[in-house]
Design a protein around this motif. Structure first.
Motif, mmCIF file in Angstrom:
data_model
loop_
_atom_site.group_PDB
_atom_site.id
_atom_site.type_symbol
_atom_site.label_atom_id
_atom_site.label_comp_id
_atom_site.label_asym_id
_atom_site.label_seq_id
_atom_site.Cartn_x
_atom_site.Cartn_y
_atom_site.Cartn_z
ATOM 1 N N PRO A 4 -2.086 6.380 53.288
ATOM 2 C CA PRO A 4 -0.926 5.990 54.113
ATOM 3 C C PRO A 4 0.186 7.026 53.996
ATOM 4 O O PRO A 4 0.241 7.808 53.056
ATOM 5 C CB PRO A 4 -0.509 4.641 53.532
ATOM 6 N N SER A 5 1.102 6.971 54.967
ATOM 7 C CA SER A 5 2.223 7.899 54.964
ATOM 8 C C SER A 5 3.135 7.612 53.769
ATOM 9 O O SER A 5 3.141 6.503 53.222
ATOM 10 C CB SER A 5 3.020 7.763 56.258
ATOM 11 N N PRO A 6 3.910 8.602 53.335
ATOM 12 C CA PRO A 6 4.777 8.381 52.163
ATOM 13 C C PRO A 6 5.754 7.219 52.342
ATOM 14 O O PRO A 6 6.030 6.493 51.388
ATOM 15 C CB PRO A 6 5.504 9.713 52.022
ATOM 16 N N ILE A 7 6.286 7.041 53.559
ATOM 17 C CA ILE A 7 7.254 5.956 53.756
ATOM 18 C C ILE A 7 6.589 4.603 53.587
ATOM 19 O O ILE A 7 7.142 3.679 52.990
ATOM 20 C CB ILE A 7 7.927 6.091 55.142
ATOM 21 N N VAL A 8 5.338 4.467 54.079
ATOM 22 C CA VAL A 8 4.621 3.202 53.921
ATOM 23 C C VAL A 8 4.257 2.979 52.458
ATOM 24 O O VAL A 8 4.378 1.880 51.916
ATOM 25 C CB VAL A 8 3.372 3.192 54.817
ATOM 26 N N ALA A 9 3.808 4.048 51.797
ATOM 27 C CA ALA A 9 3.442 3.913 50.393
ATOM 28 C C ALA A 9 4.628 3.519 49.529
ATOM 29 O O ALA A 9 4.502 2.732 48.585
ATOM 30 C CB ALA A 9 2.841 5.231 49.901
ATOM 31 N N SER A 10 5.820 4.042 49.842
ATOM 32 C CA SER A 10 6.995 3.717 49.029
ATOM 33 C C SER A 10 7.490 2.299 49.241
ATOM 34 O O SER A 10 8.188 1.756 48.388
ATOM 35 C CB SER A 10 8.127 4.694 49.350
ATOM 36 N N LEU A 11 7.108 1.673 50.381
ATOM 37 C CA LEU A 11 7.584 0.328 50.679
ATOM 38 C C LEU A 11 6.565 -0.751 50.353
ATOM 39 O O LEU A 11 6.885 -1.943 50.429
ATOM 40 C CB LEU A 11 7.977 0.226 52.155
ATOM 41 N N LYS A 12 5.323 -0.382 50.022
ATOM 42 C CA LYS A 12 4.308 -1.388 49.717
ATOM 43 C C LYS A 12 4.661 -2.208 48.486
ATOM 44 O O LYS A 12 4.204 -3.346 48.316
ATOM 45 C CB LYS A 12 2.951 -0.701 49.516
ATOM 46 N N LYS A 13 5.447 -1.634 47.606
ATOM 47 C CA LYS A 13 5.858 -2.350 46.399
ATOM 48 C C LYS A 13 6.623 -3.625 46.728
ATOM 49 O O LYS A 13 6.611 -4.589 45.959
ATOM 50 C CB LYS A 13 6.712 -1.413 45.533
ATOM 51 N N TYR A 14 7.304 -3.634 47.895
ATOM 52 C CA TYR A 14 8.139 -4.774 48.286
ATOM 53 C C TYR A 14 7.498 -5.559 49.416
ATOM 54 O O TYR A 14 8.179 -6.097 50.294
ATOM 55 C CB TYR A 14 9.528 -4.289 48.696
ATOM 56 N N ALA A 15 6.177 -5.610 49.456
ATOM 57 C CA ALA A 15 5.467 -6.334 50.510
ATOM 58 C C ALA A 15 5.873 -7.801 50.496
ATOM 59 O O ALA A 15 6.088 -8.401 49.446
ATOM 60 C CB ALA A 15 3.962 -6.190 50.310
ATOM 61 N N GLY A 16 5.969 -8.379 51.699
ATOM 62 C CA GLY A 16 6.384 -9.768 51.847
ATOM 63 C C GLY A 16 7.862 -9.941 52.106
ATOM 64 O O GLY A 16 8.311 -11.052 52.397
#
Length: 318
Positions: A192-204
């Motif tokens: 995944p792109s860096p922006i998506v990877a950095s935001l996966k931690k806060y899923a939901g």
């Protein structure tokens, strides 16, 4: 002879004394009458003087009372005028204090915006340098692919027009996300792109995306940001905000009193958007979280004010 003369002298002296006494008595009577008349006149003059003095004193008192009354009235009017002037001066002072407070607030906001603009400029320079490097790498890969000899085929066919000349030019988009390995389709299992990877931690995390209706480029950028959040497992919903203007860039807002996790997620979104080349900043909602100007057009459930994070997209967001 001598005795006769002496006797005559004695009679003459006696007669002169009586006449003198009579004259003196008459004179005294007249003097007494004159004195009585003078006394009566003096008493009359004293009475007249006393009466005139009493009348004059009353007139003076009346004039003094009238003058004091006029003075009190004039002083009352003057005091009322002074109170009105003091009230107007107090109002002017309050207006000046409010203007000074507004000027201080504008100066502080300008300082924050200047600092944010400087940080964005530095981030944009870093991103632009990274994009140039990635474009150079892609150009190198394209040139290497074009330089390989074609594979042998059973039947000779005319070679197609060489693509290196066209592909060697950098693609029109210059953003970091659009030159990732995903766009080259080099591998179906690309990360995944860096922006998506950095935001996966806060899923939901729930987020409301407000797209300004007056900004022509805001809908496309809103769709891009909403796609990033959805790929990262967030729950974004988009509303079109009409009747509001003057918002520049992307503003990330959190609800007052939110938990630390929400604040951390909002900061992560801000950093991710900045790293992706967006003109992003963090701010405070100027009023109650459930109140807003203009009209929001979008989903009815959940409401546009329920999410703890808002991402407002204005003009020149990139």
């Amino acid at each position: 002879m001598t005795m006769t003369v002496t006797g005559m002298r004695s009679n003459k002296l006696v007669n002169m004394d009586i006449e003198q006494l009579r004259g003196w008595a008459t004179f005294m009577d007249r003097a007494m009458v004159a004195s009585l008349v003078a006394t009566i006149l003096a008493v009359a003059a004293l009475g007249i003087t006393t009466w005139l003095s009493f009348r004059f004193s009353n007139a003076v008192r009346a004039q003094e009372y009238a003058a004091i009354h006029r003075y009190k009235v004039e002083m009352g009017k003057h005091a009322a005028d002074l109170e009105q002037e003091i009230s107007r001066a107090r109002e002017r002072t309050m207006a000046l204090e409010q203007a000074a407070s507004d000027a201080d607030a504008r100066a502080a906001r300008a300082a924050r915006e200047s600092a944010a603009a400087s940080e964005k400029a530095r981030s944009a320079e870093v991103d632009a340098e990274e994009v140039r490097k990635r474009v150079a790498e892609l150009g190198k890969q394209v040139r290497e692919a074009a330089a390989r000899p074609p594979e042998p085929k059973p039947e000779p066919k005319p070679e197609p027009a060489p693509a290196p000349v066209v592909a060697a030019e950098p693609p029109p988009p210059v953003t970091k996300e659009e030159v990732t390995p995903e766009s080259t389709a080099a591998s179906p299992a690309a990360p995944p792109s860096p922006i998506v990877a950095s935001l996966k931690k806060y899923a939901g995390t729930k987020a409301a995306v407000y797209v300004l209706d007056e900004a022509s480029d805001a809908p496309a950028i809103g769709a891009t940001i909403s796609g990033y959040l959805s790929d990262a497992g967030w729950a974004p919903l988009t509303w079109t905000w009409s009747g509001v203007g003057g918002i520049v860039g992307v503003v990330v807002l959190i609800k007052d009193g939110s938990d630390p996790a929400t604040d951390e997620a909002a900061s992560a979104v801000l950093e991710a958007l900045r790293s992706a080349g967006f003109n992003a900043a963090k701010g405070n909602w100027p009023a109650d979280w459930r109140r807003f100007r203009g009209t929001l057009n979008g989903p009815q459930t959940p409401g546009p004010t329920e999410a703890p994070i808002r991402i407002v997209i204005g003009s020149r967001a990139r």
